[in-house]
Motif scaffolding. Sequence first.
Motif, PDB file in Angstrom:
ATOM      1  N   LEU A 140       0.834  -1.208   0.000  1.00  0.00           N
ATOM      2  CA  LEU A 140       0.000   0.000   0.000  1.00  0.00           C
ATOM      3  C   LEU A 140       0.864   1.251   0.000  1.00  0.00           C
ATOM      4  CD1 LEU A 140      -2.774  -0.936   2.598  1.00  0.00           C
ATOM      5  CD2 LEU A 140      -3.029  -0.780   0.117  1.00  0.00           C
ATOM      6  N   PHE A 141       1.936   1.211   0.781  1.00  0.00           N
ATOM      7  CA  PHE A 141       2.827   2.361   0.922  1.00  0.00           C
ATOM      8  C   PHE A 141       3.475   2.736  -0.408  1.00  0.00           C
ATOM      9  CE2 PHE A 141       7.146   3.897   2.477  1.00  0.00           C
ATOM     10  CZ  PHE A 141       6.711   5.180   2.745  1.00  0.00           C
ATOM     11  N   ILE A 142       4.055   1.743  -1.088  1.00  0.00           N
ATOM     12  CA  ILE A 142       4.736   2.068  -2.338  1.00  0.00           C
ATOM     13  C   ILE A 142       3.730   2.366  -3.459  1.00  0.00           C
ATOM     14  CG2 ILE A 142       6.798   0.774  -1.719  1.00  0.00           C
ATOM     15  CD1 ILE A 142       5.947  -1.414  -3.609  1.00  0.00           C
ATOM     16  N   THR A 143       2.511   1.805  -3.352  1.00  0.00           N
ATOM     17  CA  THR A 143       1.464   2.186  -4.302  1.00  0.00           C
ATOM     18  C   THR A 143       1.103   3.649  -4.128  1.00  0.00           C
ATOM     19  OG1 THR A 143       0.532  -0.038  -4.408  1.00  0.00           O
ATOM     20  CG2 THR A 143      -0.910   1.771  -5.039  1.00  0.00           C
ATOM     21  N   PHE A 144       1.003   4.079  -2.867  1.00  0.00           N
ATOM     22  CA  PHE A 144       0.719   5.479  -2.581  1.00  0.00           C
ATOM     23  C   PHE A 144       1.824   6.381  -3.120  1.00  0.00           C
ATOM     24  CE2 PHE A 144       0.859   9.165   0.373  1.00  0.00           C
ATOM     25  CZ  PHE A 144      -0.375   9.712   0.043  1.00  0.00           C
ATOM     26  N   ILE A 145       3.078   5.945  -2.931  1.00  0.00           N
ATOM     27  CA  ILE A 145       4.210   6.707  -3.468  1.00  0.00           C
ATOM     28  C   ILE A 145       4.112   6.781  -4.990  1.00  0.00           C
ATOM     29  CG2 ILE A 145       6.723   6.723  -3.775  1.00  0.00           C
ATOM     30  CD1 ILE A 145       6.958   5.462  -1.006  1.00  0.00           C
ATOM     31  N   GLY A 146       3.761   5.636  -5.609  1.00  0.00           N
ATOM     32  CA  GLY A 146       3.624   5.611  -7.060  1.00  0.00           C
ATOM     33  C   GLY A 146       2.538   6.546  -7.553  1.00  0.00           C
ATOM     34  N   LEU A 147       1.387   6.543  -6.895  1.00  0.00           N
ATOM     35  CA  LEU A 147       0.286   7.434  -7.283  1.00  0.00           C
ATOM     36  C   LEU A 147       0.666   8.896  -7.077  1.00  0.00           C
ATOM     37  CD1 LEU A 147      -2.678   5.423  -5.726  1.00  0.00           C
ATOM     38  CD2 LEU A 147      -2.181   5.693  -8.168  1.00  0.00           C
ATOM     39  N   LYS A 148       1.428   9.152  -6.024  1.00  0.00           N
ATOM     40  CA  LYS A 148       1.891  10.510  -5.738  1.00  0.00           C
ATOM     41  C   LYS A 148       2.909  10.954  -6.796  1.00  0.00           C
ATOM     42  CE  LYS A 148       4.250  13.146  -2.074  1.00  0.00           C
ATOM     43  NZ  LYS A 148       5.544  13.334  -2.762  1.00  0.00           N
ATOM     44  N   ASN A 149       3.863  10.081  -7.112  1.00  0.00           N
ATOM     45  CA  ASN A 149       4.870  10.412  -8.130  1.00  0.00           C
ATOM     46  C   ASN A 149       4.231  10.611  -9.504  1.00  0.00           C
ATOM     47  OD1 ASN A 149       6.790  10.172  -6.155  1.00  0.00           O
ATOM     48  ND2 ASN A 149       7.584   8.202  -6.837  1.00  0.00           N
ATOM     49  N   LEU A 150       3.188   9.843  -9.761  1.00  0.00           N
ATOM     50  CA  LEU A 150       2.486   9.961 -11.040  1.00  0.00           C
ATOM     51  C   LEU A 150       1.740  11.285 -11.142  1.00  0.00           C
ATOM     52  CD1 LEU A 150       1.584   8.689 -13.712  1.00  0.00           C
ATOM     53  CD2 LEU A 150      -0.224   7.497 -12.443  1.00  0.00           C
ATOM     54  N   THR A 343       8.355   5.645 -13.832  1.00  0.00           N
ATOM     55  CA  THR A 343       8.625   4.627 -12.808  1.00  0.00           C
ATOM     56  C   THR A 343       7.431   4.416 -11.885  1.00  0.00           C
ATOM     57  OG1 THR A 343       9.655   6.309 -11.388  1.00  0.00           O
ATOM     58  CG2 THR A 343      11.114   5.046 -12.823  1.00  0.00           C
ATOM     59  N   ALA A 344       6.529   5.392 -11.813  1.00  0.00           N
ATOM     60  CA  ALA A 344       5.362   5.288 -10.935  1.00  0.00           C
ATOM     61  C   ALA A 344       4.499   4.050 -11.220  1.00  0.00           C
ATOM     62  CB  ALA A 344       4.513   6.556 -11.026  1.00  0.00           C
ATOM     63  N   PRO A 345       4.208   3.721 -12.488  1.00  0.00           N
ATOM     64  CA  PRO A 345       3.408   2.511 -12.759  1.00  0.00           C
ATOM     65  C   PRO A 345       4.044   1.239 -12.218  1.00  0.00           C
ATOM     66  CG  PRO A 345       3.513   3.900 -14.702  1.00  0.00           C
ATOM     67  CD  PRO A 345       4.494   4.464 -13.728  1.00  0.00           C
TER      68      PRO A 345
END
Length: 430
Positions: A140-150, A343-345
Amino acid sequence: MRNLFKLRENNTTVRTEVIGGVTTFLTMAYIIIVNPLILSEAGMDKPALITATCLAACIGTLLAGFWARVPFAMAPGMGLNAFFTYTLVMGQGLNWQTALGVVFVSGVAFLILTLAGIREKVVTAIPLALRIATAAGIGLFITFIGLKNLGLVVDNPATLVSIGALTRPVLIGLGALLLITILEIKKVKGSILIGIFSATAAGALFGDVQLDAVWSAPPSLAPLAFQLDILGALQWGLAGAIFSFMFVDLFDSIGTIVACSYEAGHVEKDGSIKRIDKVLEADSVATIVGSLLGTSTTTTYIESASGIADGARTGLASVVTGLLFLVGLFFAPLIGAVPAFATAPALIIVGVFMFRNIKEIQFSELKTAVPAFLTMILMPLTFSIATGLTVGFLSYISIAVFCGDLKKISPVMWVVGALSAVNMVITVAH
């Protein structure tokens, strides 16, 4: 290589390991740019920090590859570098040399605890439900980071977060996420890597990716190397700082190692993790080496899961990643050109993979379900793996105490609980 890394026993190939190693590198290559950016605010030489970051990541990841023989990458930790700059240097008024001394002392203490087998005992003492929750929470944490970076999730003063505008980079990133998903469904090897390259190429085509230079000579390490002040760090007033580094690194590393080990299939039927003693030893030595080079605490990176998701199963993938960090010394401008929306995806899809084992948690049993849930949900909400683990441990022990299940709590778990309580006080105080 087949014999050294036991490729056949791990049902993998050289090609698969290389692809996994490259994927991990591309997913975490941002550290070459971001770590110097954060640490330079502490007054450290920024060009030298680029070299220190690459070398620390290279050495730590090669240790993971050759010594532990696992597909894990190591580099200066995000969050730990922020603690170094904003709490120790800017908050407590230390100079960066003394702060590096604090990192060195914490690394030595960690190595002693590791060689004594204490860190491994901590891992095995954590209940299975919390270990599974750790993997899911980090997902969940890295998904949140990915969505934020995206840019799909943005900050909002009223609701904390909200959905962002559907700009062209966001749409390119979502297209890459769809591409990776379809390729994964079709069982295409290297799907994450293909997604990263496709998004970067699309960004360049539409002018959202700028490449000013391809390579440059590595900056000198002289302004940072061996400049740490160890004696200055050995004072009672810095005991709390040393403890904080140790605690965050301990549970960030444990959380990452547990999560990635499950994804890589390195967990025995009894729940024990293969070669965890070697992984923890490599992690400790990497922190000591990193402090000597001139960077903050080196830790195991959760982005390793992206390479594992692409098929990496052995230390050969880590060797590839480590060598790419060495090459990255010369190609920092090119690496920096890979945008966050590319890299976000990869981070989002890895989060999906890491959430899969949640079905093993018995949510009908609230004694373990509540601590597990708090562990998972607080990692992304507090933007801290260590905080999620801290609350999870404390809630698990508290529920057991009030329900009269003291026998379920091992002596090591009592120690973990005490450390968690101390860390919570320190965290809240800061």
